[in-house]
Every structure is written in C-alpha cells, then in structure tokens.
Write an enzyme that holds these catalytic residues in place. Structure first.
Site, PDB file in Angstrom:
ATOM      1  N   HIS A 107       1.115  -1.174   0.099  1.00 22.67           N
ATOM      2  CA  HIS A 107       0.017   0.140  -0.035  1.00 22.67           C
ATOM      3  C   HIS A 107       1.021   1.162   0.076  1.00 22.67           C
ATOM      4  CE1 HIS A 107      -3.381   2.591   0.991  1.00 22.67           C
ATOM      5  NE2 HIS A 107      -4.074   1.603   0.889  1.00 22.67           N
TER       6      HIS A 107
ATOM      7  N   TYR B 132       2.864   7.344  -2.806  1.00 20.60           N
ATOM      8  CA  TYR B 132       1.970   8.129  -3.321  1.00 20.60           C
ATOM      9  C   TYR B 132       2.883   9.622  -3.539  1.00 20.60           C
ATOM     10  CZ  TYR B 132      -2.219   5.260  -2.679  1.00 20.60           C
ATOM     11  OH  TYR B 132      -3.273   4.534  -2.868  1.00 20.60           O
TER      12      TYR B 132
ATOM     13  N   GLU C 268      -0.690   5.970 -12.036  1.00 22.23           N
ATOM     14  CA  GLU C 268      -2.350   6.082 -12.926  1.00 22.23           C
ATOM     15  C   GLU C 268      -2.689   7.305 -13.549  1.00 22.23           C
ATOM     16  OE1 GLU C 268      -5.277   3.899 -10.980  1.00 22.23           O
ATOM     17  OE2 GLU C 268      -4.654   1.918 -11.256  1.00 22.23           O
TER      18      GLU C 268
ATOM     19  N   GLU D 116      -0.319  -3.188 -11.514  1.00 25.79           N
ATOM     20  CA  GLU D 116      -1.566  -3.216 -10.211  1.00 25.79           C
ATOM     21  C   GLU D 116      -2.670  -3.988 -10.749  1.00 25.79           C
ATOM     22  OE1 GLU D 116      -1.854   0.472  -8.039  1.00 25.79           O
ATOM     23  OE2 GLU D 116      -4.074  -0.040  -8.358  1.00 25.79           O
TER      24      GLU D 116
ATOM     25  N   SER E 195     -12.768   0.644  -6.715  1.00 24.72           N
ATOM     26  CA  SER E 195     -12.694   1.332  -5.542  1.00 24.72           C
ATOM     27  C   SER E 195     -11.847   0.747  -4.478  1.00 24.72           C
ATOM     28  CB  SER E 195     -14.142   1.330  -5.008  1.00 24.72           C
ATOM     29  OG  SER E 195     -14.506   0.193  -4.503  1.00 24.72           O
TER      30      SER E 195
ATOM     31  N   LYS F 290      -5.429  -3.105   5.834  1.00 23.63           N
ATOM     32  CA  LYS F 290      -6.603  -1.990   5.700  1.00 23.63           C
ATOM     33  C   LYS F 290      -7.883  -2.746   5.505  1.00 23.63           C
ATOM     34  CE  LYS F 290      -7.935   2.146   3.941  1.00 23.63           C
ATOM     35  NZ  LYS F 290      -7.420   3.567   3.192  1.00 23.63           N
TER      36      LYS F 290
HETATM   37  C1  IDC Z   1      -6.432   2.598  -2.947  1.00 23.33           C
HETATM   38  C2  IDC Z   1      -6.407   2.071  -1.643  1.00 23.33           C
HETATM   39  C3  IDC Z   1      -6.991   2.863  -0.443  1.00 23.33           C
HETATM   40  C4  IDC Z   1      -6.739   4.378  -0.508  1.00 23.33           C
HETATM   41  C5  IDC Z   1      -7.034   4.747  -2.089  1.00 23.33           C
HETATM   42  C6  IDC Z   1      -6.712   6.435  -2.263  1.00 23.33           C
HETATM   43  O1  IDC Z   1      -6.689   0.719  -1.650  1.00 23.33           O
HETATM   44  O2  IDC Z   1      -6.824   2.212   0.877  1.00 23.33           O
HETATM   45  O3  IDC Z   1      -7.834   5.035   0.290  1.00 23.33           O
HETATM   46  O4  IDC Z   1      -6.359   3.933  -3.019  1.00 23.33           O
HETATM   47  O5  IDC Z   1      -5.322   6.544  -2.005  1.00 23.33           O
HETATM   48  C7  IDC Z   1      -5.965   2.109  -7.889  1.00 23.33           C
HETATM   49  C8  IDC Z   1      -4.900   2.933  -7.325  1.00 23.33           C
HETATM   50  C9  IDC Z   1      -4.621   2.649  -5.830  1.00 23.33           C
HETATM   51  C10 IDC Z   1      -5.999   2.459  -5.130  1.00 23.33           C
HETATM   52  C11 IDC Z   1      -6.688   1.131  -5.810  1.00 23.33           C
HETATM   53  C12 IDC Z   1      -8.028   0.728  -5.382  1.00 23.33           C
HETATM   54  O6  IDC Z   1      -3.806   2.845  -8.142  1.00 23.33           O
HETATM   55  O7  IDC Z   1      -3.843   3.603  -5.272  1.00 23.33           O
HETATM   56  O8  IDC Z   1      -5.641   2.219  -3.614  1.00 23.33           O
HETATM   57  N1  IDC Z   1      -6.772   1.447  -7.242  1.00 23.33           N
HETATM   58  O9  IDC Z   1      -8.704   1.853  -5.349  1.00 23.33           O
HETATM   59  N2  IDC Z   1      -6.263   2.310  -9.024  1.00 23.33           N
HETATM   60  C13 IDC Z   1      -7.276   1.185  -9.308  1.00 23.33           C
HETATM   61  C14 IDC Z   1      -7.734   0.837  -8.058  1.00 23.33           C
END
Ligand code: IDC
Length: 346
Positions: free
Chosen positions: A78, A109, A181, A270, A277, A309
């Site tokens: 994460h 991030y 992304e 990923e 979500s 989480k």
């Molecule tokens: C999500 C995390 C979540 C966090 C959110 C915002 O799982 O806990 O609150 O980001 O930071 C992506 C992203 C990835 C996302 C994941 C799921 O690269 O950062 O993580 N996701 O939503 N792209 C599609 C899905």
C-alpha cells in the site's frame, strides 16, 4: 554469512540444471558490487533473481538473462507513507517462499495531500535492499493518483528518479514505474508521453538499461492508445496496464488484447480482484479469466495491496497485525485467492 543458503543449483528456464555447490563456492558469491553498502545477497539456488537474472525487453516480452520470456508474479505495498511496517524483510521472504512472489512493488504516493515527502526515500531504500538481499525484483512506483496529471508533480518526480537511478543504476533487480495511473483530463500524446520522455532521459543519464514502466491514460487502462504511438528510440520500456476484476472484464481485456497484438510490452503493475474502489465486492471467476489471459500472453502482474487495511483489496485480515509469516487463515479472501493462484503457476 547468510543463514538461508541451502544450495547453489544453477537454473535454466526455471528447472534445476546443476548440482549442489560446495559451501566455499557459495561463499565467494555472497557479496556483489550491485549491492547497497550493507546488502548481503542470499543465494538459495532458486530466488527469482537467480532464476532470471538481468531483465530486458525483447519485442513485447519481458525476458530473463537467457533471452526467454518470463512472467513475474508480484505484490504491491500500500502507500509506504501509511503502511511503512510492511517494509519488512521477513514479510518479503514470506511472500517469496510461501506465495511464490518474484517482485515487490514499493508504492510512493506522489501527491502532497497523499503523504508524499522526501523522507520516504529512506523507506524505498530499505525496501529495495530487502528485495535485493532476498533475490527478488523491486518496482519503484511513483504513485500518481490524486494528482491525475503526472506533470502536476513533475519536479518532485525528477528529483525522485534522479536519486533512485543514481543509486540503483547497477542493481539489476530494480525496475522504475514513473507514473502509476494518469487520470482526469490527461492525454497520452499531450501530457503523458512528454512527461515520460523527460523522466526517461533523467533515469538514462545514470541507468542506461534498467526497465522503465510508463503509465497509460484512464488509470493505466488505455494501453491501446499508447500502442498507437509508443516511445521511440529507447530500449527496455514497458507500459502499465491495471484492472480490478469486479469492475473490469471482457471489454477492458479487449483493449489489452489489441495492445498485445500491436506488439506493445505490457506489465500489469497493479490489479485487484475487488472493484476499482478497492472494496464493494470481489469476483474470483473474472480474476481467473484475467490471470489465464496474462499467463497465455506472458504478461507479468502485481497485486494490490500488502496491508491489513479494512478493504477488500487488502491481502491481510484487518485483525491480523503480523507483518510476516501469515497463516492462510490470516489472509483475506483476496489474499487467499492470490496465495492459491500464485502457487498454481507453472
Ligand atoms: C486505494 C487504496 C485505498 C486508498 C485509495 C486512495 O486501496 O486504501 O484509500 O487508494 O489513496 C488504484 C490505485 C490505488 C488504489 C486502488 C484501489 O492505483 O492507489 O488504492 N486502485 O482503489 N487504481 C485502481 C484501483
């Protein structure tokens, strides 16, 4: 002297090709120039790095040192600002040995509102050195998400990749992912490609052949668009493709398929089996269809995410605080599916 040394079997195409070496022969190989100052590389005879060695891109494939296409399986952290405890060597070892994991993705991030700070460099270094010591590959992920357009935080990205490429130019297990992304009002030709060309140039000043993975429009889904206008005159470039199996199925797979047919080297840096979500529901049947497609086409993949989480895409149960040596029962449904799937690889 590492304690994990058990053999020095030579591997060819993943199959044992040699005999056990003597302890003396192994000893001589323990330290390598590629290591960070303190890293001691463990030789077990079948770490991912011992199996595949230096990676390059040939045509649309990721290939090992022997030139044969390989398919890496991986797990993404994460955000390491939020879950730094999972940068744990024993946790990485558990993934390697129990979950058949070759590569760890270290997610940084990049948005200032998403915990980004230069203090995270140290955490990345720690993660890379564990991967190196364990003979695993590491993807250094500049996690563009909330900031949408990779150009938003480009100056930080330049600084970040200058540091990383300088430091890891000789570490053959490191891959660079330069924008997780891109999303929002962002176009390949206008925004992402020029960003990528600039960052690639910076990385190449130090690391002339490390693998660089470029994000694609629409949360790294539009590989078909990148395939129409790939980055030119650069070797060892790949393109990111992401999916979440409870949201994405056949229609998105067709996009990937068209990029594959066009010869684009794609790396699924990923994916999840939940909705995009990160929660909602999971879809194991669709996830299985995705994995079959990836394996048929030698496409490497990395699953999101290594944390406890309280969300469906996390791999560890929320009530489990262990950062290594997880029992099967301590994994979430996503984690159990991943365990079964990765252990069923050829
Ligand atoms: C999500 C995390 C979540 C966090 C959110 C915002 O799982 O806990 O609150 O980001 O930071 C992506 C992203 C990835 C996302 C994941 C799921 O690269 O950062 O993580 N996701 O939503 N792209 C599609 C899905």
């Amino acid at each position: 002297m590492p304690t994990e040394i058990v053999s020095a079997v030579l591997y060819e195409n993943g199959k044992a090709a040699g005999e056990y070496g003597s302890a003396d022969e192994i000893d001589a190989e323990v330290y390598t120039e590629a290591s960070t100052e303190t890293a001691v590389i463990e030789k077990t005879g079948n770490t991912p790095y011992e199996k595949y060695g230096k990676l390059t891109v040939l045509g649309r494939n990721l290939v090992g040192a022997d030139g044969n296409p390989i398919t890496l399986q991986g797990v993404s952290t994460h955000g390491i600002a939020w879950f730094p405890q999972y940068i744990d060597k024993e946790g990485f070892r558990t993934l390697r040995d129990n979950m058949n994991t070759d590569v760890i993705r270290l997610a940084v991030y990049s948005g200032v509102n998403e915990g980004y700070s230069k203090d995270l460099y140290e955490k990345v270094d720690e993660g890379v050195s564990y991967a190196l010591e364990l003979g695993m590959y590491a993807i250094i992920d500049w996690h563009v998400l909330e900031n949408g357009n990779p150009n938003t935080d480009k100056e930080n990205a330049k600084e970040f990749f200058t540091y990383m490429a300088q430091k890891y130019c000789d570490s053959e297990n490191v891959l660079y992912e330069i924008c997780n992304e891109p999303n929002g009002n962002v176009q390949w030709e206008r925004d992402i490609k020029p960003y990528a060309e600039e960052i690639i140039k910076i990385i190449r000043q130090y690391d002339d052949d490390g693998i660089i993975i470029v994000g694609t429009p629409t949360w790294s889904q539009d590989v078909d668009i990148a395939a129409q206008s790939p980055i030119e005159n650069q070797k060892n470039i790949m393109y990111a493709f992401h999916f979440y199996a409870a949201t994405h199925g056949e229609a998105l797979r067709n996009k990937l398929s068209s990029a594959v047919e066009a010869g684009l080297p794609v790396f699924v840096t990923e994916f999840g089996i939940s909705e995009a979500s990160g929660s909602g529901s999971i879809n194991k049947e669709e996830a299985d269809r995705w994995i079959s497609f990836l394996r048929e086409n030698n496409i490497s993949c990395v699953c999101w995410n290594l944390s406890n989480k309280n969300e469906l895409c996390a791999l560890i149960n929320p009530e489990c605080n262990k950062t290594s040596d997880w029992d099967y029962s301590e994994l979430t449904d996503s984690g159990k599916w991943l365990f079964d799937t990765y252990n069923n690889a050829e």
